[in-house]
Design a protein around this motif. Structure first.
Motif, PDB file in Angstrom:
ATOM      1  N   UNK A   1     -30.959 -44.263 -18.430  1.00 36.67           N
ATOM      2  CA  UNK A   1     -29.774 -44.869 -19.021  1.00 36.67           C
ATOM      3  C   UNK A   1     -29.196 -45.881 -18.049  1.00 36.67           C
TER       4      UNK A   1
ATOM      5  N   UNK B   1     -23.617 -47.009 -12.029  1.00 35.67           N
ATOM      6  CA  UNK B   1     -24.986 -47.455 -11.796  1.00 35.67           C
ATOM      7  C   UNK B   1     -25.359 -47.413 -10.339  1.00 35.67           C
TER       8      UNK B   1
ATOM      9  N   UNK C   1     -30.876 -46.330  -3.548  1.00 35.44           N
ATOM     10  CA  UNK C   1     -30.520 -46.602  -4.930  1.00 35.44           C
ATOM     11  C   UNK C   1     -31.753 -46.670  -5.816  1.00 35.44           C
TER      12      UNK C   1
ATOM     13  N   UNK D   1     -34.679 -45.183  -5.466  1.00 36.20           N
ATOM     14  CA  UNK D   1     -35.412 -43.935  -5.672  1.00 36.20           C
ATOM     15  C   UNK D   1     -34.549 -42.814  -6.208  1.00 36.20           C
ATOM     16  N   UNK D   2     -33.288 -43.116  -6.514  1.00 39.13           N
ATOM     17  CA  UNK D   2     -32.324 -42.058  -6.833  1.00 39.13           C
ATOM     18  C   UNK D   2     -32.833 -41.068  -7.864  1.00 39.13           C
ATOM     19  N   UNK D   3     -33.550 -41.560  -8.887  1.00 30.10           N
ATOM     20  CA  UNK D   3     -33.935 -40.636  -9.937  1.00 30.10           C
ATOM     21  C   UNK D   3     -35.237 -39.907  -9.631  1.00 30.10           C
TER      22      UNK D   3
ATOM     23  N   UNK E   1     -35.392 -48.064 -11.693  1.00 28.43           N
ATOM     24  CA  UNK E   1     -35.291 -46.609 -11.747  1.00 28.43           C
ATOM     25  C   UNK E   1     -36.074 -46.039 -12.920  1.00 28.43           C
TER      26      UNK E   1
ATOM     27  N   UNK F   1     -29.169 -35.653  -2.742  1.00 29.29           N
ATOM     28  CA  UNK F   1     -28.272 -35.578  -3.891  1.00 29.29           C
ATOM     29  C   UNK F   1     -26.825 -35.477  -3.465  1.00 29.29           C
TER      30      UNK F   1
ATOM     31  N   UNK G   1     -25.650 -38.824  -2.823  1.00 30.06           N
ATOM     32  CA  UNK G   1     -25.494 -39.565  -4.074  1.00 30.06           C
ATOM     33  C   UNK G   1     -24.202 -39.188  -4.776  1.00 30.06           C
TER      34      UNK G   1
ATOM     35  N   UNK H   1     -20.007 -40.693 -10.852  1.00 31.92           N
ATOM     36  CA  UNK H   1     -20.368 -41.041 -12.228  1.00 31.92           C
ATOM     37  C   UNK H   1     -21.741 -41.672 -12.285  1.00 31.92           C
ATOM     38  N   UNK H   2     -22.096 -42.424 -11.272  1.00 27.51           N
ATOM     39  CA  UNK H   2     -23.447 -42.977 -11.233  1.00 27.51           C
ATOM     40  C   UNK H   2     -24.462 -41.847 -11.159  1.00 27.51           C
ATOM     41  N   UNK H   3     -24.141 -40.809 -10.388  1.00 29.34           N
ATOM     42  CA  UNK H   3     -25.048 -39.670 -10.275  1.00 29.34           C
ATOM     43  C   UNK H   3     -25.242 -39.006 -11.626  1.00 29.34           C
TER      44      UNK H   3
ATOM     45  N   UNK I   1     -24.914 -40.509 -14.500  1.00 33.47           N
ATOM     46  CA  UNK I   1     -25.672 -41.434 -15.352  1.00 33.47           C
ATOM     47  C   UNK I   1     -27.164 -41.360 -15.040  1.00 33.47           C
ATOM     48  N   UNK I   2     -27.509 -41.138 -13.774  1.00 34.65           N
ATOM     49  CA  UNK I   2     -28.917 -41.057 -13.398  1.00 34.65           C
ATOM     50  C   UNK I   2     -29.505 -39.714 -13.817  1.00 34.65           C
ATOM     51  N   UNK I   3     -28.648 -38.724 -13.994  1.00 38.71           N
ATOM     52  CA  UNK I   3     -29.139 -37.420 -14.401  1.00 38.71           C
ATOM     53  C   UNK I   3     -29.351 -36.470 -13.231  1.00 38.71           C
ATOM     54  N   UNK I   4     -28.662 -36.733 -12.114  1.00 36.11           N
ATOM     55  CA  UNK I   4     -28.801 -35.854 -10.959  1.00 36.11           C
ATOM     56  C   UNK I   4     -28.090 -34.529 -11.223  1.00 36.11           C
TER      57      UNK I   4
END
Lengths: 354, 496, 322
Positions: free
Chosen positions: B328, B337, B346, B348-350, B403, C197, C200, C206-208, C210-213
């Motif tokens: 998303x 974001x 940033x 590799x965050x996911x 990402x 994490x 992060x 909120x970004x975390x 959104x990324x699904x962490x």
């Protein structure tokens, strides 16, 4: 119930808020129950619940609804009420004065040290110390743009250390025993000089907050600081004055307590930070800023004081007060938790499916 | 009334304004158009006294003025309605209108002030309860309160910065009416925007900025849309959109059935195939972004069924979303974001857990992965150690796209407003990236309120009005006029 | 020639970017401190050094625990000191009945559970972390008062020698544990997905999302780690004094967060390291010992420490301005 995160506010585009277009914004009906639970009235609701709960436990023995309990409630009120007033004010503008217990102790020590010569000199010195401390902290926060937690933490350690320095690491005693007794003597059954002073400051604060533009500017500073600045509100001045007020109130509170106990100790005679925080939260002041007023705050202080003196009157063991305060604080923290609603709905939905 | 002559301003080595001149008469609305980076914000800062010009002059009523700070600008009668409103949400409308006003005395609860506030609101054609908390108002209503505040300050020159960016269509109409009232009152209005339909609807004249200079001014009847675009871009916009290459695998994809987000979207059903760009077109507030957010699991209380490649995807399960490679990308990069860390982290965050065994990370593996990602989305690998927020808008957006790479199977990309805050040069790159993802077999579901973009890049367009689907357009039948009609005032639903 | 070298130095200074400049300033301060310490008579003599190292280890371990909370964006915890005291008591009680290993395990579990429960409220409901920790600390002291009636528990005579005491490689054992915890904590931060994490969610919650962490799990884990380290602090304290009561670690929370701040960790979270915390602890303690050895009485040391925390906060926090 407003939806505050950790210092962030959901804006108008957040999905959780109501964004459907409405022409006449004033015509939104608010159900009576929601009104009562709203942050404005919650402090009074909590007070009533506390009073009711204590009276219930009392079981008709008249220990709660008595003049003795009322008097001791007001005495507790005067011990940390001024501190709560100052701390609460810094919270309304979106800051936090962690140094209040240090300045409280310092004010007490300075007051007693110089009060042995003349009481008014002692009080003046305590007030002077408070103002100086508060302005210094406010100045650092404004000028360097640093958050209030680190700055007031440094202020706390400094004030504490200063208290040790001026008393040379010993407890000082106040020679004017007559004054000490006078300060705590009951006036008109319920009051004492100490509580009247505290009440007076609250009354003045309530008046100033609601009928002058100071209240509006304070709320604006906490609600949206950038907006307040851009609109022309003297935000820097407000921050400095709020910290000065907070420190002055703490110092005054400490001075009065030390006078009335006829002694001062650099280790501090009472922990005022925790009760002040609890009273502020109960009084409807949010950590995120922009919410709360001195009237609600007064209710919060009275509630906490009532709890303390009520539990004493019921001969409850000393830890009961701590446990009760903690549970109330947990309840408020949970009630204000931003994700409470969504977790609750998700949980009920999950239960439904299984 | 207001004359700006040969204004120039540099910030260090960057020449933000080179030579800008324009004039504004009383009772006149002038549009100021230009892409991001053209100098619009700098011009506003100079007029508001936030910065001082290096060269040139600003004249009010023929007299040269020097605007040293925002308070002076206020005194001179110049006022700005910025994109970020200057309202305190916890205060009432009345308090916000008078906030910071020098003429208000210490005891501010006087009838006179209520009367004047009510009069200002009435002038703007609205009837809000003065004691309502601003936090309960919509964006459009708040803007009106902000304008009311400027009115009671006797502002003569109003600068509006992208005023309709977040408004619904009804609110846009009301904003137009408000502007007409203000114009009739003799105010001068600078309308800064790149929404060309509004330029032609309300403005009397337009000045175009490009690269810090004004490249043309004209009255509205002297210019048309194509010439305006050409002036802004310096080239025609059709160069921006890469040619569509039809790819296979269009029978698998993301099936949405009866998605419902109360207050935003009802009975939304859609099939977004793999290898195609599906766009939900709608104005702000129509509910388009709610759809993508709901699928991403960020909307508690959304109901409906989502099936990806035949297997259900539960709404609200972030873990499932990650495993099925559903990415998303929010329209609000700054808070939803980019992390305040370096570019590598940033990127590799996911996928950190993919490069770890038993919870222990292999930095070597991560770094190699990050380098690969940089190559795929054309970010300079030298910048891996830089702070992500220091990247340009376009590069930040590419980072967010990166990402989506690295998963086992090509996944789903849900993206709102893909080119918000991205300037013209980088936009073409983003569109190219979107096509590349298609070719790899990703499902691309995007939302956009920029019609040119919608028409230029999509394979399938679904129009949305007030939370309900109006029509669906397949590639060959995508037509800007029909889409515009759908999202502004549809007459019954049709299928194309 | 002085003129040439000073202008060369100036050019070099201007060439450095802000973060590098800050690093230079920090290193300079640490070197100055070290120089001051070494120049102080009798600083390096065994007794004073031992005292220094022992004293800072207790607050230091708690500061390491606090760092998990701060980096995750939860500002600070007011309950870690109380948790350490409870862990100390649990350790002694279980030690007396079930032996050393069980004692340590019980202390760690106690710390982890007490803080972990707070983490659940904060992670799952997003309740305000400061308020939750204040409420927890008040509850802990209240309940402890009920359970222990303010009494002290003593380690039974026969078991005292099983406690970790004395020195290892010339340094007091408490300091070795502190070093170990710092290294271990830093390893957790740098090399685990949990650690990543944590950064992060601290730097963009909120970004975390959104990324699904896994924000809930990470927050709870952060508090569990903090509780574990607070438990270790409790064990250390009890081992040192052969007893435990709720007076232990009183107000340690303030010293711990002060060390974290002096180390240069941002209070809003999202950045930092255990090494910074260690540096902060070392800096504050060195100053205090130097003052002691220069003949300043205790009251002046507290005062000057407070001023230094203020000064450091002003210096370091400049770049964190919005």
């Amino acid at each position: 119930m407003s939806n505050h995160g950790h210092g962030g506010k959901p804006g108008p585009t957040a999905l959780a808020s109501d964004t459907s277009a409405r022409e006449r914004a004033g015509a939104i009906p608010v159900p009576m129950l929601a009104r009562l639970l709203s942050p404005e009235f919650r402090p009074f609701l909590i007070f009533i619940v506390a009073l009711g709960g204590l009276t219930l436990v009392d079981g008709g023995e008249g220990r709660i609804l008595s003049s003795v309990t009322a008097f001791s409630t007001l005495q507790y009120f005067s011990t940390f009420g001024l501190v709560a007033l100052g701390l609460g004010l810094t919270m309304v503008i979106g800051e936090f004065d962690l140094s209040v217990s240090g300045v409280f102790g310092l004010g007490g020590c300075v007051a007693v040290l110089y009060g042995n010569e003349s009481i008014w000199l002692g009080i003046a010195c305590a007030l002077g110390v408070g103002i100086a401390f508060g302005m210094a902290q406010g100045f650092i926060v404004t000028r360097f743009g640093i958050g209030s937690v680190p700055v007031t933490l440094g202020g706390l350690l400094t004030a504490n250390g200063l208290a040790y320095v001026v008393t040379q690491n010993r407890t000082v005693s106040f020679d004017n025993i007559d004054l000490a007794l006078l300060l705590n003597e009951s006036i008109a059954t319920f009051f004492s000089i100490r509580s009247l002073v505290a009440i007076a400051f609250f009354v003045i604060s309530i008046f100033v907050f609601f009928s002058t533009r100071i209240g509006r500017d304070l709320t604006a500073t906490g609600s949206n600081r950038r907006a307040a600045l851009v609109s022309g509100v003297g935000v820097g001045r407000i921050i400095v004055c709020s910290f000065a007020f907070s420190a002055t109130m703490s110092a005054l509170g400490g001075a009065l307590l030390s006078f009335s106990l006829a002694s001062a100790s650099p280790a501090g005679l009472a922990d005022v930070l925790v009760p002040a925080i609890i009273a502020s939260i109960l009084g409807g002041i949010s950590l995120a800023g922009g919410m709360g007023n001195p009237l609600g705050l007064a209710a919060g202080v009275v509630t906490l004081s009532l709890l303390r003196s009520g539990l004493n009157a019921l001969a409850a063991p000393p830890y009961a007060n701590d446990v009760a305060s903690a549970l109330i604080l947990f309840a408020v923290a949970i009630a204000d938790a931003p994700y409470l609603l969504r977790r609750f709905t998700a949980a009920t939905a999950w239960l439904h499916r299984n | 009334m207001l004359e700006v002559e040969h204004l120039a301003k540099s910030f260090g080595p960057i020449k933000a304004l080179r030579d800008v001149s324009l004039s504004l008469a009383a009772g006149h609305v002038r549009a100021v158009c230009g892409e991001n980076g053209a100098g619009k914000s700098t011009l506003m800062r100079l007029l508001m006294g936030v910065s001082r010009p290096d060269a040139g002059s600003i004249k009010l009523d023929g007299k040269s003025v020097s605007i040293g700070n925002p308070q002076e600008a206020q005194r001179l009668g110049i006022a700005l309605v910025a994109q970020e409103l200057s309202l305190a949400p916890d205060l009432s409308i009345l308090d916000n209108i008078w906030l910071g006003n020098r003429t208000v005395p210490l005891f501010h609860r006087r009838k006179e002030f209520r009367r004047r506030a009510a009069a200002a609101l009435a002038l703007l054609g609205v009837d809000f309860g003065l004691d309502t908390r601003v936090s309960r108002l919509t964006m459009g209503q708040r803007q009106i309160v902000e304008i009311a505040r400027l009115l009671v300050r006797e502002a003569r020159v109003l600068i509006l910065d992208e005023p309709t960016a977040t408004l619904s269509d009804v609110e846009i109409e009301r904003m137009m009416a408000v502007l007409r009232t203000l114009r009739a009152q003799g105010k001068g209005i600078l309308y800064v925007t790149h929404r060309l339909s509004e330029v032609f609807k309300i403005c009397d004249s337009v000045t175009v900025l490009r690269n810090g200079a004004d490249v043309g001014s004209a009255t509205i009847d002297q210019i048309d849309r194509e010439r305006l675009i050409a002036l802004m871009l310096g080239r025609s916009f059709s160069d921006m959109y890469p040619a569509v290459v039809a790819t296979g695998t269009a029978d698998q994809g993301l099936e949405i059935t009866d998605l419902e987000v109360s207050g935003h979207v009802q009975a939304f059903s859609l099939f977004a195939p793999r290898g195609r760009i599906t766009c939900i077109a709608g104005q702000v507030g129509a509910g388009a972004s709610a759809v993508t957010r709901a699928i991403a699991g960020l909307v508690p209380g959304a109901t409906g069924t989502v099936v990806l490649d035949g297997r259900p995807l539960p709404l609200g399960s972030l873990g499932q979303r990650v495993r099925r490679n559903v990415t998303f990308i929010s329209e609000d990069r700054a808070t939803e974001g980019i992390f305040d860390r370096n570019v590598l982290e940033n990127l590799v965050a996911s996928r950190v857990q993919d490069h770890a065994r038993c919870g222990l990370i292999s930095w070597l593996s991560l770094r190699r992965f990050a380098n690969r990602l940089c190559g795929e989305v054309a970010i300079d690998a030298q910048r891996l150690g830089a702070q992500a927020f220091d990247l340009s808008g376009g590069n930040q957006q590419k980072l967010l796209f990166a990402r989506a790479l690295g998963g086992q199977t090509p996944g789903v990309i849900l993206i709102n407003e893909p080119t918000r805050g991205v300037d013209v040069g980088a936009r073409a790159e983003i569109y190219r990236l979107l096509r590349e993802f298609c070719e790899r077999g990703y499902v691309l579901l995007m939302t956009s309120s920029d019609l040119e973009e919608v028409v230029g890049i999509s394979d399938v367009v679904v129009t949305l009005y007030r939370g309900k689907i109006v029509s669906t357009y397949q590639h060959s039948r995508i037509d800007m006029a029909h889409i515009l009609a759908d999202i502004t005032h549809p007459i019954g639903a049709k299928a194309a | 020639m002085v003129g040439v070298s000073s202008s060369a130095a100036r050019t070099l200074w201007l060439r450095l970017k802000a973060p590098s400049r800050l690093l230079v300033v920090r290193v300079a301060i640490m070197l100055a401190l070290a120089a001051l310490a070494l120049a102080t008579p009798s600083f390096l003599s065994a007794p004073s050094l031992t005292t220094l190292l022992t004293t800072i280890s207790f607050v230091g371990c708690l500061a390491i625990a606090m760092t998990f909370v701060t980096i995750g964006g939860n500002v600070m915890s007011f309950a870690l000191g109380a948790t350490a005291a409870v862990s100390a008591m649990v350790f002694v009680v279980v030690l007396n009945t079930a032996g050393y290993a069980s004692g340590v395990a019980a202390a760690l579990v106690a710390g982890a559970v007490i803080t972990g429960l707070q983490g659940c409220l904060i992670g799952f409901l997003r309740a305000n972390p400061i308020i939750v920790s204040i409420a927890a600390s008040v509850l802990i002291y209240g309940v402890a008062q009920r359970v222990t009636s303010n009494e002290t528990v003593h380690v039974s005579e026969t078991l005292i020698q099983s406690l970790l005491k004395g020195k290892l490689f010339g340094a007091p054992i408490e300091f070795i544990v502190f070093l170990g915890l710092t290294a271990f904590g830093q390893a957790v931060l740098s090399f685990t997905t949990f650690g990543r994490n944590l950064f992060y969610i601290g730097s963009g919650f909120r970004a975390a999302e959104a990324v699904g962490l896994p924000t809930v799990r990470t927050t709870i884990l952060a508090y569990v780690w903090a509780g574990l380290f607070a438990g270790v602090t409790g064990v250390l304290l009890a081992s040192r004094y052969n007893q435990a009561n709720m007076e232990f670690a009183l107000r340690y929370d303030y010293d711990a967060i002060a060390a974290v701040l002096v180390g240069g960790i941002a209070i809003q979270g999202g950045s930092g390291s255990m090494l910074r915390t260690f540096a902060g602890v070392a800096a504050v303690s060195t100053i205090q010992i130097v003052l002691l050895l220069h003949g300043f009485r205790e009251e002046w040391r507290l005062f000057i420490t407070g001023l230094i925390v203020l000064a450091v906060v002003v210096l370091y926090s400049k770049r964190q301005r919005q």
